[in-house]
Write a protein that holds these residues in place. Structure first.
Motif, PDB file in Angstrom:
ATOM      1  N   LEU A 144     121.786 -65.370   2.235  1.00 48.56           N
ATOM      2  CA  LEU A 144     122.507 -64.114   2.091  1.00 48.56           C
ATOM      3  C   LEU A 144     122.131 -63.407   0.789  1.00 48.56           C
ATOM      4  CD1 LEU A 144     126.025 -65.298   3.312  1.00 48.56           C
ATOM      5  CD2 LEU A 144     124.459 -63.772   4.527  1.00 48.56           C
ATOM      6  N   ALA A 145     121.932 -64.175  -0.276  1.00 47.71           N
ATOM      7  CA  ALA A 145     121.538 -63.581  -1.555  1.00 47.71           C
ATOM      8  C   ALA A 145     120.160 -62.930  -1.453  1.00 47.71           C
ATOM      9  CB  ALA A 145     121.540 -64.645  -2.645  1.00 47.71           C
ATOM     10  N   ALA A 146     119.220 -63.624  -0.811  1.00 48.93           N
ATOM     11  CA  ALA A 146     117.874 -63.062  -0.636  1.00 48.93           C
ATOM     12  C   ALA A 146     117.927 -61.796   0.206  1.00 48.93           C
ATOM     13  CB  ALA A 146     116.955 -64.097   0.012  1.00 48.93           C
ATOM     14  N   ASP A 147     118.742 -61.818   1.263  1.00 49.78           N
ATOM     15  CA  ASP A 147     118.887 -60.626   2.097  1.00 49.78           C
ATOM     16  C   ASP A 147     119.495 -59.469   1.300  1.00 49.78           C
ATOM     17  OD1 ASP A 147     117.730 -61.518   4.378  1.00 49.78           O
ATOM     18  OD2 ASP A 147     119.583 -61.768   5.534  1.00 49.78           O
ATOM     19  N   GLY A 148     120.480 -59.785   0.454  1.00 49.53           N
ATOM     20  CA  GLY A 148     121.112 -58.753  -0.355  1.00 49.53           C
ATOM     21  C   GLY A 148     120.113 -58.058  -1.265  1.00 49.53           C
ATOM     22  N   LEU A 149     119.188 -58.832  -1.827  1.00 47.10           N
ATOM     23  CA  LEU A 149     118.156 -58.255  -2.697  1.00 47.10           C
ATOM     24  C   LEU A 149     117.146 -57.435  -1.887  1.00 47.10           C
ATOM     25  CD1 LEU A 149     117.543 -61.333  -5.025  1.00 47.10           C
ATOM     26  CD2 LEU A 149     118.532 -59.136  -5.710  1.00 47.10           C
ATOM     27  N   ARG A 150     116.718 -57.989  -0.747  1.00 50.10           N
ATOM     28  CA  ARG A 150     115.730 -57.293   0.072  1.00 50.10           C
ATOM     29  C   ARG A 150     116.282 -55.979   0.634  1.00 50.10           C
ATOM     30  NH1 ARG A 150     114.607 -62.741   2.273  1.00 50.10           N
ATOM     31  NH2 ARG A 150     112.629 -63.464   1.387  1.00 50.10           N
TER      32      ARG A 150
END
Length: 207
Positions: A180-186
């Motif tokens: 979820l954190a990676a998606d939030g950044l992307r």
């Protein structure tokens, strides 16, 4: 996406990245007998496998000084700290250490869109309520023993106004939080993301 800072607490006395690296390279083990003061192991164990209500194992991975916390540093009153899940305390400490490790001044990110993504699943501290008298209960319990404050307390303390999520997918909680954190950044939902996970099992009922 770059990982720029890390804070950690692992069994075996591991509280730094360098120390944990050395620990793993030397084949260290964080498993040990139940520390005195956690619970009465003799009351919960039995040599007879047919006896119900007993724990089969008398060892595990234990953190040191889990009951210690510098509440004043995080602007938490002594009364509130008493009713705050140790998992929240660990997250606050390791988050601060991760920011220090990254050489980031948290004041410069206050009121920004930083995102908090936390994985957690244990509810041990809520079980302690059975031993608390009704006259000793107070409003701090709601924010101290449930899962949602895991991320919410961090967002509030740091002053980050981006996504703030606590997720429970059992043993996959940490990986889910990282996803979820990676998606939030992307997706440009946040410019910086703090991803963490915690699982402190300290009540005999959960074992």
């Amino acid at each position: 996406i770059a990982i720029v800072g890390i804070g950690l607490r692992f069994p075996g006395g591991n509280e730094t990245l360098e120390g944990f690296d050395k620990f793993l390279r030397e084949g260290g083990s964080g498993t040990r007998p139940v520390p005195e003061g956690r619970w009465d192991t003799s009351a919960f164990t039995s040599e007879d496998p047919e006896v119900r209500g007993k724990i089969r194992a008398t060892g595990g991975g234990f953190l040191d000084k889990i009951d210690e916390f510098d509440a004043q540093f995080f602007s938490i009153s002594p009364i509130e700290a008493r009713n705050t899940d140790p998992q929240q305390r660990i997250l606050l400490e390791t988050t601060w250490e991760a920011l220090e490790n990254a050489n980031i001044n948290p004041a410069t990110l206050r009121h920004g869109n930083g995102g908090i993504y936390i994985g957690a699943s244990s509810i041990d501290y809520a079980l302690e309520l059975d031993s608390v008298r009704y006259e000793d209960l107070d409003g701090h319990l709601a924010a101290g023993i449930t899962t949602f404050p895991m991320s919410g307390r961090l967002s509030y303390f740091l002053g980050w106004r981006g996504p703030s999520l606590s997720t429970d997918t059992a043993c996959a909680s940490s990986l889910t939080a990282l996803h979820l954190a990676a998606d939030g950044l992307r997706n440009r939902e946040c410019d910086i993301a703090l991803c963490g996970a915690v699982n402190a099992i300290h009540h005999p009922r959960i074992l």
